[in-house]
Design a protein around this motif. Structure first.
Motif, PDB file in Angstrom:
ATOM      1  N   PRO A  82       0.823  -1.213   0.000  1.00 22.37           N
ATOM      2  CA  PRO A  82       0.000   0.000   0.000  1.00 22.37           C
ATOM      3  C   PRO A  82       0.857   1.263   0.000  1.00 22.37           C
ATOM      4  N   GLY A  83       0.447   2.214  -0.822  1.00 24.47           N
ATOM      5  CA  GLY A  83       1.159   3.486  -0.881  1.00 24.47           C
ATOM      6  C   GLY A  83       2.253   3.541  -1.913  1.00 24.47           C
ATOM      7  N   TRP A  84       2.680   2.374  -2.406  1.00 23.21           N
ATOM      8  CA  TRP A  84       3.748   2.372  -3.411  1.00 23.21           C
ATOM      9  C   TRP A  84       3.143   2.533  -4.795  1.00 23.21           C
ATOM     10  N   VAL A  85       3.770   3.371  -5.611  1.00 23.63           N
ATOM     11  CA  VAL A  85       3.354   3.571  -6.999  1.00 23.63           C
ATOM     12  C   VAL A  85       4.587   3.419  -7.875  1.00 23.63           C
ATOM     13  N   PRO A  86       4.558   2.546  -8.875  1.00 25.03           N
ATOM     14  CA  PRO A  86       5.748   2.382  -9.723  1.00 25.03           C
ATOM     15  C   PRO A  86       6.052   3.664 -10.482  1.00 25.03           C
ATOM     16  N   GLY A  87       7.332   4.048 -10.476  1.00 20.89           N
ATOM     17  CA  GLY A  87       7.747   5.234 -11.214  1.00 20.89           C
ATOM     18  C   GLY A  87       8.112   4.949 -12.645  1.00 20.89           C
ATOM     19  N   SER A  88       8.267   3.658 -12.987  1.00 22.83           N
ATOM     20  CA  SER A  88       8.603   3.255 -14.353  1.00 22.83           C
ATOM     21  C   SER A  88       8.159   1.815 -14.543  1.00 22.83           C
ATOM     22  N   HIS A  89       7.914   1.440 -15.808  1.00 21.16           N
ATOM     23  CA  HIS A  89       7.343   0.114 -16.099  1.00 21.16           C
ATOM     24  C   HIS A  89       7.911  -0.407 -17.417  1.00 21.16           C
ATOM     25  N   ALA A  90       8.329  -1.661 -17.395  1.00 25.25           N
ATOM     26  CA  ALA A  90       8.730  -2.365 -18.614  1.00 25.25           C
ATOM     27  C   ALA A  90       7.848  -3.591 -18.783  1.00 25.25           C
ATOM     28  N   ASP A  91       7.247  -3.727 -19.951  1.00 26.33           N
ATOM     29  CA  ASP A  91       6.385  -4.869 -20.269  1.00 26.33           C
ATOM     30  C   ASP A  91       7.141  -5.751 -21.252  1.00 26.33           C
ATOM     31  N   VAL A  92       7.626  -6.883 -20.764  1.00 21.81           N
ATOM     32  CA  VAL A  92       8.504  -7.744 -21.556  1.00 21.81           C
ATOM     33  C   VAL A  92       7.662  -8.773 -22.309  1.00 21.81           C
ATOM     34  N   GLY A  93       7.871  -8.821 -23.641  1.00 18.25           N
ATOM     35  CA  GLY A  93       7.042  -9.686 -24.461  1.00 18.25           C
ATOM     36  C   GLY A  93       5.624  -9.169 -24.525  1.00 18.25           C
ATOM     37  N   GLY A  94       5.484  -7.843 -24.436  1.00 21.45           N
ATOM     38  CA  GLY A  94       4.177  -7.235 -24.238  1.00 21.45           C
ATOM     39  C   GLY A  94       3.277  -7.185 -25.447  1.00 21.45           C
ATOM     40  N   GLY A  95       3.795  -7.478 -26.650  1.00 17.25           N
ATOM     41  CA  GLY A  95       2.941  -7.467 -27.827  1.00 17.25           C
ATOM     42  C   GLY A  95       2.263  -6.131 -28.027  1.00 17.25           C
ATOM     43  N   THR A  96       0.944  -6.136 -28.005  1.00 17.29           N
ATOM     44  CA  THR A  96       0.175  -4.905 -28.202  1.00 17.29           C
ATOM     45  C   THR A  96      -0.044  -4.129 -26.915  1.00 17.29           C
ATOM     46  N   GLY A  97       0.541  -4.589 -25.803  1.00 10.18           N
ATOM     47  CA  GLY A  97       0.614  -3.755 -24.606  1.00 10.18           C
ATOM     48  C   GLY A  97      -0.539  -3.845 -23.637  1.00 10.18           C
TER      49      GLY A  97
END
Length: 329
Positions: A82-97
């Motif tokens: 709780p309270g944590w928010v990702p500051g960056s994101h990588a989607d690996v093998g994400g295709g159309t996202g």
């Protein structure tokens, strides 16, 4: 004042627009062929995604289910941090996202987003779809081989959804290890089958060995209490069915249930659920049967009856995959 559309609604509308001008029968045939290809029913030398129409049809068919499964996994993870928010994101093998949409539906705001995949048609369409969502308009869509040569820049969150099944054992290992080196949190989602669960457990073990704590669905980071080959841990997410879904699968129901297995692990401090409901609750006269995975590394069935008062009411409202007991308001 108009309320902004949710990411789920925006995605649904955008995917519907993709099929404008494409005859329904052609879209259905494309999906059926692609399903057969991904299941290995066609020669491996045949191109799977042949053109934009293929990608559009398959995205319209599969993205809503992937979105709902990943969103369910992320919701359980968010509850544990709780309270944590990702500051960056990588989607690996994400295709159309699809996973990028699920992340934006879980945490408000914008963040640097990178989608890595080898299929250029999927990346191109994913970028086109993302233009409909302000939080994703600046996402990077990058071609990359997902396997032993993969390198990832440091990032807060890595998602890997419905990818491990397409990789060799060596490539799966390399992917999980690369994610563990790069990220503060890793969320992996696979099909809710015995084989999908086995791949998730394999990844879970590697993440724990790398120093990660399991945030969800497990209430602990010890070994899974399910004896190999006897059962498998999976969950269910409800997905609204489009006319394309109904045409491909038959039937007239307005929804279907996407079965999935997942693990969410992190280097952050976590507060896992005290227990997790791992089967659909059985509601009987005056009682509810709950199958739970508990912190003492065991599976247990508990019976909640009317004499438990408010807890009984909560048990009647409990869903497969929920934490137990429910958090107090």
């Amino acid at each position: 004042m108009n309320t902004p559309a949710s990411p789920a609604d925006t995605l649904r509308a955008t995917l519907t627009g993709l099929l404008d001008g494409l005859p329904p029968s052609q879209a259905a045939r494309a999906v059926e062929r692609l399903i057969a290809a991904y299941r290995g029913d066609t020669p491996t030398h045949a191109p799977i995604l042949r053109d934009r129409a293929d990608v559009a049809a398959y995205a319209a068919y599969r993205m809503p289910a992937t979105f709902e499964a990943v969103r369910s996994a992320l919701a359980a993870f968010a509850d544990a941090v709780p309270g944590w928010v990702p500051g960056s994101h990588a989607d690996v093998g994400g295709g159309t996202g699809a996973a990028t949409w699920a992340v934006s539906a879980t945490w408000d705001g914008t963040r640097p987003v990178t989608v890595l995949d080898w299929a250029e048609p999927a990346l191109a369409l994913g970028k086109e779809i993302a233009a409909a969502h302000p939080a994703l308009r600046d996402a990077r869509w990058q071609r990359a081989r997902i396997g032993t040569a993969l390198t990832l820049d440091p990032v807060d969150l890595v998602t890997v959804s419905y990818v491990l099944n397409e990789l060799t054992e060596a490539d799966r290992t390399a992917l999980v290890d690369a994610a563990a080196r790069a990220a503060r949190a890793v969320v992996i989602v696979e099909a809710g089958t015995p084989a999908g669960y086995a791949r998730v457990i394999e990844a879970r073990d590697r993440l724990v060995a790398a120093g990660f704590h399991v945030a969800a669905p497990c209430p602990h980071s010890a070994a899974c209490p399910i004896a190999p080959g006897t059962d498998w841990c999976h969950f269910s997410a409800r997905v609204s069915r489009s006319s394309l879904h109904r045409q491909v699968k038959g039937g007239s129901l307005a929804y279907e249930d996407e079965k999935f297995s997942y693990v969410a692990a992190t280097r952050l401090p976590v507060t896992p659920a005290p227990a997790r409901v791992v089967r659909r609750p059985q509601i009987r006269k005056g009682q509810v049967l709950l199958d739970l995975c508990e912190t003492d590394e065991r599976l247990r069935r508990t019976t909640v009856t009317k004499r438990h008062g408010d807890l009984y009411k909560a048990a009647r409202d409990a869903n497969w995959g929920d934490p137990w007991p429910p958090a107090e308001d």
